[in-house]
Design an enzyme around this catalytic site. Structure first.
Site, short mmCIF file in Angstrom:
data_model
loop_
_atom_site.label_atom_id
_atom_site.label_comp_id
_atom_site.label_asym_id
_atom_site.label_seq_id
_atom_site.Cartn_x
_atom_site.Cartn_y
_atom_site.Cartn_z
N ASP A 76 0.85 -1.19 0.00
CA ASP A 76 0.00 0.00 0.00
C ASP A 76 0.89 1.24 0.00
O ASP A 76 2.10 1.15 0.23
CB ASP A 76 -0.95 0.00 1.21
CG ASP A 76 -0.26 -0.47 2.46
OD1 ASP A 76 0.93 -0.13 2.63
OD2 ASP A 76 -0.89 -1.18 3.27
N ASP A 78 1.42 5.07 1.48
CA ASP A 78 1.07 6.09 2.48
C ASP A 78 1.72 7.40 2.06
O ASP A 78 2.80 7.42 1.48
CB ASP A 78 1.59 5.70 3.86
CG ASP A 78 0.96 4.40 4.36
OD1 ASP A 78 -0.16 4.09 3.94
OD2 ASP A 78 1.62 3.70 5.16
N ASP A 157 10.53 3.86 12.91
CA ASP A 157 11.27 2.81 13.61
C ASP A 157 12.66 2.55 13.03
O ASP A 157 13.67 2.70 13.71
CB ASP A 157 10.45 1.51 13.69
CG ASP A 157 9.81 1.10 12.38
OD1 ASP A 157 10.08 1.76 11.35
OD2 ASP A 157 9.04 0.12 12.37
P1 ATP Z 1 4.71 -3.53 5.53
O1 ATP Z 1 5.23 -3.45 4.15
O2 ATP Z 1 4.81 -4.87 6.09
O3 ATP Z 1 3.36 -2.86 5.71
P2 ATP Z 1 5.64 -1.16 6.79
O4 ATP Z 1 7.02 -0.71 7.12
O5 ATP Z 1 4.91 -0.38 5.74
O6 ATP Z 1 5.75 -2.67 6.41
P3 ATP Z 1 3.49 -0.47 8.54
O7 ATP Z 1 3.02 -1.15 9.77
O8 ATP Z 1 2.57 -0.39 7.37
O9 ATP Z 1 4.83 -1.20 8.13
O10 ATP Z 1 3.98 0.97 8.98
C1 ATP Z 1 4.12 2.05 8.08
C2 ATP Z 1 5.29 2.93 8.52
O11 ATP Z 1 5.03 3.50 9.82
C3 ATP Z 1 6.61 2.20 8.68
O12 ATP Z 1 7.30 2.11 7.46
C4 ATP Z 1 7.34 3.07 9.69
O13 ATP Z 1 7.90 4.19 9.06
C5 ATP Z 1 6.21 3.55 10.59
N1 ATP Z 1 6.03 2.67 11.77
C6 ATP Z 1 5.25 1.58 11.86
N2 ATP Z 1 5.32 1.02 13.08
C7 ATP Z 1 6.13 1.79 13.80
C8 ATP Z 1 6.59 1.77 15.14
N3 ATP Z 1 6.23 0.80 15.98
N4 ATP Z 1 7.44 2.75 15.55
C9 ATP Z 1 7.82 3.73 14.70
N5 ATP Z 1 7.43 3.81 13.44
C10 ATP Z 1 6.59 2.87 12.96
MG MG Z 2 2.77 -0.69 5.21
#
Ligand code: ATP
Ligand code: MG
Length: 460
Positions: A76, A78, A157
């Site tokens: 997705d 963002d 993170d």
């Molecule tokens: P995926 O591709 O599995 O969705 P993702 O990195 O996009 O991995 P998400 O849970 O969708 O994971 O989170 C979106 C973004 O928000 C991350 O890329 C990160 O920048 C931020 N984020 C998510 N969880 C945390 C956290 N626990 N602490 C700090 N930042 C976070």
């Molecule tokens: Mg994501």
């Protein structure tokens, strides 16, 4: 010279968290990042362009930029902006503000929804305020303060998740060295690792999931505090922990992620029985196969059921428990039901698998003995089970792992798709005396390790 060396080593060790203000960004142009605009979602491009036309900053952020750099198709997209949620809302007719704690805007473009968030800060505050923002272990309870783009980068993170991509300028902004860390395939936490895990212990799980999913290594400094801090996971709300675990198990790389969890010693607090399962060859073969099949289904865009996966992961512990109870004199069916409850309750203490999954998990377990105890009527009755296919898939998986009869699995594979004539031919006619004998027979508990009788066809 020595002083400089000590400073350098010390700085590397603690990686102090930079203050957002004044952090300069590295900027990477198209020739360096090589992201094709055709790889982006039209909705994300339109969303950024519209915000920028209205005078705001707007970037694609987070996992999508990371995935694009790795040549993967993002799940997705963002968007992050300096516009407030109200300003975003006013620019897009089909949008709505969501969330109470930190408000985001969902902007709809046809079928696609883009999540737009305002730059926010992790809010490093005065010591009084700080303690009001964290619990007694340092866990961040609020992070709902707007900030600059740099603040928004460093509150994330891992460095690989903190990149901003401007689709109009085709430029990446990098405040944390994430671009290079992606090239080096390593998971590096932003700021002081211990403090960041204390703020949010789920980041430990995310490190394992992202490393497993992307085939990255975990940076030594990022990994070091985990052993001492893993118990903090107990303070995380159960529903959040379960959601994260589900993301991990359904990542398409569950096996690699579980290995990373084991490497970090995080599996024991989350899936206590997994060590026992992976420790014994037979149960390991079955659990590994179940995880592999789950990964394959996800990567082929076929649906997967979390209940099926949990049933597979806990099948052997459940069978063991049932056998123990039977050995203590419980009737087989009572032993089975008690074992199912005990194993699920045990698991619930750590992972809190929601009770809504229990029914489906138990259904799969209970159905297993029905594949080998068939009369003609029972064979047809099993076929009409509302979840026959899942129950059969579970049996077939057991057969593949050497825990059930491949002949019986093959018989059912043929039987379920055969026309009436072939089915009749596959079944021997029922006969009175046999039926009476069968009624006196004890119901067998699931074998879980003892293969069922290798008769090629269910008894008639
Ligand atoms: P995926 O591709 O599995 O969705 P993702 O990195 O996009 O991995 P998400 O849970 O969708 O994971 O989170 C979106 C973004 O928000 C991350 O890329 C990160 O920048 C931020 N984020 C998510 N969880 C945390 C956290 N626990 N602490 C700090 N930042 C976070
Ligand atoms: Mg994501």
């Amino acid at each position: 010279m020595i002083r400089r060396l000590i400073d350098k080593v010390f700085a590397r060790k603690t990686r102090p968290r930079p203050a957002g203000l004044g952090v300069a960004a590295m900027r990477y142009q198209r020739a360096q990042h090589q992201i094709e605009r055709s790889e982006l979602s039209d909705a994300a491009i339109r969303c950024c362009e519209q915000l920028q036309k209205a005078g705001h900053k707007a970037f694609i952020v987070g996992g999508a930029v990371r995935d694009l750099l790795l040549g993967r198709h993002p799940k997705d997209f963002d968007v992050a902006t300096d516009a407030t949620p109200e300003q975003v809302r006013s620019l897009f007719r089909r949008s709505r503000i969501i969330g109470r704690r930190f408000r985001l805007v969902h902007v709809m473009f046809g079928q696609e929804t883009i999540e737009v968030s305002t730059f926010r800060s992790a809010h490093v505050a005065s010591s009084d305020e700080e303690s009001a923002n964290t619990d007694e272990h340092g866990r961040l309870l609020r992070d709902n303060v707007y900030g600059t783009q740099a603040d928004d980068a460093i509150r994330r993170d891992f460095t690989m998740n903190a990149l901003f991509y401007d689709p109009s300028a085709e430029e990446i902004w990098d405040f944390t060295n994430g671009f290079k860390d992606i090239q080096k395939k390593r998971v590096v936490i932003i700021g002081d690792p211990e403090a960041r895990y204390r703020e949010d212990p789920v980041r430990m799980l995310r490190a394992a999931r992202l490393a497993g999913k992307l085939g990255f290594s975990i940076d030594a400094e990022t990994e070091r505090p985990i052993a001492a801090l893993k118990s903090l996971l107990a303070n995380v709300p159960e529903a959040r922990l379960f959601d994260e675990m589900l993301k991990l198990l359904l990542s398409g790389h569950a096996l690699a992620c579980i290995e990373k969890l084991r490497g970090l010693g995080l599996h024991a607090p989350l899936l206590p029985s997994i060590e026992e399962v992976l420790g014994a060859p037979r149960s390991r073969a079955f659990a590994t196969l179940a995880l592999q099949r789950t990964d394959e289904r996800i990567n082929d865009d076929r649906g997967v059921s979390p209940a099926f996966l949990f049933a597979a992961l806990f099948w052997f512990p459940m069978c063991e428990r049932a056998k123990e109870l039977e050995a203590r004199g419980e009737r087989p069916l009572t032993a089975l039901h008690r074992a199912m409850d005990e194993v699920l309750d045990e698991q619930r203490k750590s992972l809190a698998i929601p009770r809504r999954f229990d029914g489906n998990i138990k259904e799969l377990w209970v159905a297993q003995s029905r594949f080998t105890q068939q009369s003609r009527a029972k064979a047809f009755r099993l076929l009409t089970h509302p979840r026959f296919r899942a129950c059969y898939d579970f049996y077939a998986l057991r057969a593949e792992a050497g825990d059930a009869s491949p002949e019986v699995a093959a018989w059912w594979e043929k039987f379920q798709f055969a026309d009436d004539g072939v089915r009749e031919a596959m079944l021997l006619p029922d006969s009175g005396p046999k039926k009476r004998r069968r009624r006196r027979k004890k119901t067998a508990a699931p074998t879980g390790g003892v293969p069922p009788a290798a008769d090629a066809e269910p008894e008639s």
